[in-house]
Design a protein around this motif. Structure first.
Motif, PDB file in Angstrom:
ATOM      1  N   ALA A  44       0.696  -1.151  -0.073  1.00 40.21           N
ATOM      2  CA  ALA A  44      -0.484  -0.007   0.640  1.00 40.21           C
ATOM      3  C   ALA A  44       1.000   0.891   0.103  1.00 40.21           C
ATOM      4  CB  ALA A  44      -0.956  -0.284   1.054  1.00 40.21           C
ATOM      5  N   LYS A  45       0.489   2.122  -0.921  1.00 42.39           N
ATOM      6  CA  LYS A  45       1.500   3.195  -1.150  1.00 42.39           C
ATOM      7  C   LYS A  45       0.479   4.565  -0.162  1.00 42.39           C
ATOM      8  CE  LYS A  45       4.699   3.455  -3.456  1.00 42.39           C
ATOM      9  NZ  LYS A  45       6.400   2.697  -2.800  1.00 42.39           N
ATOM     10  N   ASP A  46       0.876   5.875   0.064  1.00 43.57           N
ATOM     11  CA  ASP A  46      -0.126   6.700   0.376  1.00 43.57           C
ATOM     12  C   ASP A  46       1.765   7.985  -0.604  1.00 43.57           C
ATOM     13  OD1 ASP A  46      -0.954   9.356   1.192  1.00 43.57           O
ATOM     14  OD2 ASP A  46      -0.596   8.634   3.045  1.00 43.57           O
ATOM     15  N   GLY A  47       0.874   8.512  -1.885  1.00 43.39           N
ATOM     16  CA  GLY A  47       1.953   9.264  -2.954  1.00 43.39           C
ATOM     17  C   GLY A  47       3.588   7.818  -2.435  1.00 43.39           C
ATOM     18  N   GLY A  48       4.149   8.658  -1.999  1.00 45.73           N
ATOM     19  CA  GLY A  48       5.474   8.203  -2.712  1.00 45.73           C
ATOM     20  C   GLY A  48       5.963   7.229  -1.362  1.00 45.73           C
ATOM     21  N   GLN A  49       4.985   7.577  -0.542  1.00 47.92           N
ATOM     22  CA  GLN A  49       5.619   6.392   0.971  1.00 47.92           C
ATOM     23  C   GLN A  49       4.991   5.472   0.799  1.00 47.92           C
ATOM     24  OE1 GLN A  49       3.845   8.324   4.354  1.00 47.92           O
ATOM     25  NE2 GLN A  49       5.597   6.846   5.539  1.00 47.92           N
ATOM     26  N   THR A  50       5.738   3.827   0.692  1.00 48.77           N
ATOM     27  CA  THR A  50       5.019   2.082   1.630  1.00 48.77           C
ATOM     28  C   THR A  50       4.609   2.766   3.033  1.00 48.77           C
ATOM     29  OG1 THR A  50       6.402   1.988  -0.305  1.00 48.77           O
ATOM     30  CG2 THR A  50       5.414   0.152   0.543  1.00 48.77           C
ATOM     31  N   VAL A  51       2.915   2.480   2.789  1.00 46.57           N
ATOM     32  CA  VAL A  51       2.081   2.049   4.578  1.00 46.57           C
ATOM     33  C   VAL A  51       1.372   1.002   3.982  1.00 46.57           C
ATOM     34  CG1 VAL A  51       1.874   5.163   4.060  1.00 46.57           C
ATOM     35  CG2 VAL A  51      -0.091   3.600   3.738  1.00 46.57           C
ATOM     36  N   GLY A  52       2.214  -0.330   3.978  1.00 48.04           N
ATOM     37  CA  GLY A  52       2.296  -1.263   3.944  1.00 48.04           C
ATOM     38  C   GLY A  52       2.399  -2.264   3.613  1.00 48.04           C
TER      39      GLY A  52
END
Ligand SMILES: CC(C)(COP(=O)(O)OP(=O)(O)OC[C@H]1O[C@@H](n2cnc3c(N)ncnc32)[C@H](O)[C@@H]1OP(=O)(O)O)[C@@H](O)C(=O)NCCC(=O)NCCS
Length: 140
Positions: A44-52
């Motif tokens: 899972a990504k929020d923009g460029g950040q991997t969050v899951g």
């Protein structure tokens, strides 16, 4: 927040997610081998950040194992873990042929059993089922 999903994750992001859950970092070479050898990965990504992340180890036949279902603390409780695990189940269902039966194993972290039960998993031990068991092999 705009969550999107992808089929890959870097070793660095994988280890960042592990660390966020208080889990040990995996040796980078070993982590790369594990990610490469996974039958299915969803991140899972929020923009460029991997969050899951969540991944599936599967022998292509009757035995499957769900590993590393991880969501960054600030993104928990938003349905991300559920979505990723459901995608793994959908992937497996799509691979199955008529008459097939797959056992999907996983080891729930303490206190996370309810999350998996909501997805249809059954806690062990139970009627006619012994405890789940594991063992660590290490090499210095
Ligand atoms: C466990 C984890 C992956 C859940 O992901 P999440 O994105 O926060 O969970 P979701 O928001 O998708 O929750 C889905 C459902 O499970 C429920 N749920 C989530 N965590 C739960 C828990 N610990 N116990 C019981 N139910 C839980 C939610 O309330 C939600 O219920 P609903 O569908 O009725 O609304 C996440 O908490 C996490 O990364 N924890 C740290 C790492 C870890 O322990 N991973 C599990 C390894 S086995």
């Amino acid at each position: 927040m705009n969550i999107t999903y992808t089929g890959t994750i870097s070793v660095e992001d994988y280890n960042t997610l592990r660390t966020s859950a208080g889990w040990k970092v995996v040796n980078p070479e070993q982590a790369q081998a594990g990610l490469k050898g996974s039958a299915y990965i969803i991140a899972a990504k929020d923009g460029g950040q991997t969050v899951g992340v969540a991944r599936l180890v599967w022998d292509g036949g009757p035995a499957a194992l769900i590993k590393d279902v991880l969501v960054l603390p600030e993104y928990q409780g938003k349905g991300i873990g559920k979505y990723m695990t459901e995608q793994i189940l959908s992937y497996l269902k799509a691979q199955m042929k008529p008459g097939w039966r797959i056992t999907i194993d996983l080891m729930a972290a303490i206190g996370k059993e309810g999350f998996y039960e909501k997805l249809g998993f059954v806690s062990r031990p139970g009627k006619n089922r012994g405890a789940g068991m594991d063992m660590w092999l290490t090499k210095e």
